[in-house]
Design a protein around this motif. Structure first.
Motif, mmCIF file in Angstrom:
data_model
loop_
_atom_site.group_PDB
_atom_site.id
_atom_site.type_symbol
_atom_site.label_atom_id
_atom_site.label_comp_id
_atom_site.label_asym_id
_atom_site.label_seq_id
_atom_site.Cartn_x
_atom_site.Cartn_y
_atom_site.Cartn_z
ATOM 1 N N THR A 44 0.887 -1.176 0.131
ATOM 2 C CA THR A 44 0.086 0.106 -0.116
ATOM 3 C C THR A 44 0.754 1.151 -0.002
ATOM 4 O OG1 THR A 44 -1.677 -1.230 1.339
ATOM 5 C CG2 THR A 44 -2.059 1.165 1.188
ATOM 6 N N SER A 59 4.381 -6.788 -2.246
ATOM 7 C CA SER A 59 3.750 -6.974 -1.076
ATOM 8 C C SER A 59 4.358 -8.248 -0.048
ATOM 9 C CB SER A 59 2.196 -7.316 -0.896
ATOM 10 O OG SER A 59 1.749 -7.532 0.445
ATOM 11 N N LYS A 86 1.065 -13.372 1.385
ATOM 12 C CA LYS A 86 1.962 -13.245 0.216
ATOM 13 C C LYS A 86 2.974 -14.609 0.334
ATOM 14 C CE LYS A 86 -0.709 -10.213 -1.400
ATOM 15 N NZ LYS A 86 -1.137 -9.081 -0.617
HETATM 16 C C1 LIG Z 1 -1.905 -7.720 -0.650
HETATM 17 C C2 LIG Z 1 -2.244 -6.503 -1.828
HETATM 18 C C3 LIG Z 1 -1.933 -5.395 -1.819
HETATM 19 C C4 LIG Z 1 -1.725 -4.693 -0.367
HETATM 20 O O1 LIG Z 1 -0.689 -5.126 0.012
HETATM 21 P P1 LIG Z 1 -0.032 -4.864 1.723
HETATM 22 O O2 LIG Z 1 1.179 -5.031 1.638
HETATM 23 O O3 LIG Z 1 -0.911 -5.474 2.700
HETATM 24 O O4 LIG Z 1 -0.373 -3.297 1.573
HETATM 25 C C5 LIG Z 1 -2.195 -4.461 -2.825
HETATM 26 N N1 LIG Z 1 -2.567 -5.014 -3.951
HETATM 27 C C6 LIG Z 1 -2.690 -6.176 -4.330
HETATM 28 C C7 LIG Z 1 -3.328 -6.774 -5.615
HETATM 29 C C8 LIG Z 1 -2.743 -7.204 -3.048
HETATM 30 O O5 LIG Z 1 -2.884 -8.613 -3.257
#
Ligand SMILES: *Cc1c(COP(=O)(O)O)cnc(C)c1O
Length: 389
Positions: free
Chosen positions: A70, A190, A195
């Protein structure tokens, strides 16, 4: 590898969760080294190691760790000088942050529908949405399966619009042999717990146009030129631009560094699970008219998620209930952004992205993590096949 607790496949009191974090084994040692040393804040040796490793893995010109994907997206919006009235083209079938990072700067999200095969932004629909206000196309590689990057990059070049890859799913993914994250002006990663590679909460901004690097370092360091100061390139540092605090502490980077070092084995375990679902569910899916993930021959995917597309919302809900009965968690995924309360407030409405609306009602995800045992997965597969579509 840390071994998962054993699960007896007939004990109904135990649950198979959707995700379990996978450790490489070196995380605790690395964290201990940081805590016993004298550099706990950001940009110490573990962060530097992660930068080098991510540049090697993605082919990106420069990687900068951030506190989340984010935040990396927010940095991209700041670097592109997104302002009120600008328009951003993006899929509706994505996580809120893909839109929010740009909406925070006053931009209006223009949602484009997805392809029915890969569930990625449909590149054939993008050009008709471009207006003089369009400033960026944000492509999300759903499940780590690449968007049609040649088409998207050439649209971006033709209209002088930046392409940003939200590559939260796609570390290790490739398009025509080239790593995801190396195509856009910027790409984001991320390292959230869900993930493939994780430090709990974390992310990275990948920069492929180095003319943005100096300002990226400043924005990441509270709007100061502290990075230049640390490298001895200026003799004092101060406030030179807007910025925020986007760098993770060394404690998190230490965890991430262990995960990246052992990525081959972590990925091998995920692929083993993904490949078995694919092989053992193919016949059932064909008969039951359930659609399994489509992987175009141009794409190498990182086994980020395995989904099923059931025929209807009603059957999808019945499937989730059926699996829950068996103690197996199978969540659906993105709720379309364009029909959300915020999306509607920003001018979108139901009907704008029909494939997104349809797919989001039919999609369900199976448990996928490296420490899912063969017994557990056999049980999941058996329960899936016992569902009458
Ligand atoms: C997980 C995810 C995010 C956000 O990731 P964070 O590290 O939690 O902020 C943004 N875009 C996609 C497509 C995601 O799957």
């Amino acid at each position: 590898m840390i071994q998962p607790r054993l699960r007896c496949s007939i004990d109904p009191t135990l649950e198979i969760s959707f995700n379990r974090p996978s450790l490489s084994g070196d995380e605790v040692t690395n964290v201990r080294r940081v805590l016993e040393g004298d550099h706990l804040s950001g940009d110490g040796p573990f962060t530097a190691q992660c930068h080098v490793e991510l540049e090697r893995l993605t082919g990106a010109k420069k990687a900068l760790l951030t506190t989340s994907c984010t935040h990396a997206l927010e940095m991209a919006a700041l670097l592109l000088d997104i302002r009120a009235g600008d328009e951003i083209i993006l899929p509706s079938f994505t996580f809120v942050s893909t839109a929010n990072a740009f909406v925070l700067r006053g931009a209006r999200p223009i949602f484009v529908d997805i392809r029915p095969d890969t569930l990625n932004l449909d590149e054939r629909l993008v050009e008709s949405k471009i207006t003089p206000k369009t400033r960026a196309i944000v492509a999300v590689h759903y499940a780590g399966v690449a968007c049609e990057m040649e088409a998207l990059v050439s649209i971006g070049e033709r209209h002088h619009i930046a392409v940003v890859e939200d590559n939260a799913h796609g570390l290790f993914g490739k398009f025509r042999g080239r790593p995801l994250g190396s195509f856009g002006t910027f790409a984001t990663l991320s390292f959230h717990e869900t993930k493939n590679i994780s430090c709990g909460e974390g992310g990275a901004l990948l920069i492929n146009d180095l003319s943005y690097l100096n300002r990226a370092e400043i924005i990441r360091e509270k709007g100061t030129n502290r990075s230049l100061f640390f490298r001895g390139q200026v003799d004092k540092y101060g406030w030179v631009d807007v910025g925020s605090s986007y760098l993770p502490s060394e404690i998190l980077s230490a965890v991430l560094s262990a995960q990246l070092k052992h990525h081959t084995i972590l990925q091998m375990h995920r692929h083993r699970v993904w490949d078995r679902y694919s092989a053992e569910l193919a016949d059932w899916a064909g008969e039951a008219q359930v659609i399994l993930p489509t992987i175009p021959y141009t794409c190498e995917h990182p086994a980020h998620l395995f989904y099923l597309l059931l025929p209807t919302l009603e059957r999808r809900q019945a499937f989730i209930a059926h699996m829950k009965q068996a103690g197996i968690v199978t969540p659906f995924h993105y709720v379309p952004l364009h029909t959300s309360p915020m999306g509607q407030m920003l001018g979108s409405q139901a009907g704008d992205c029909p494939i997104t609306e349809n797919v989001s009602e039919r999609l369900v995800r199976l448990p996928l993590f490296g420490s899912l045992t063969a017994d557990e997965q056999g049980y999941v597969i058996e329960r899936v096949k016992a569902f009458t579509v």
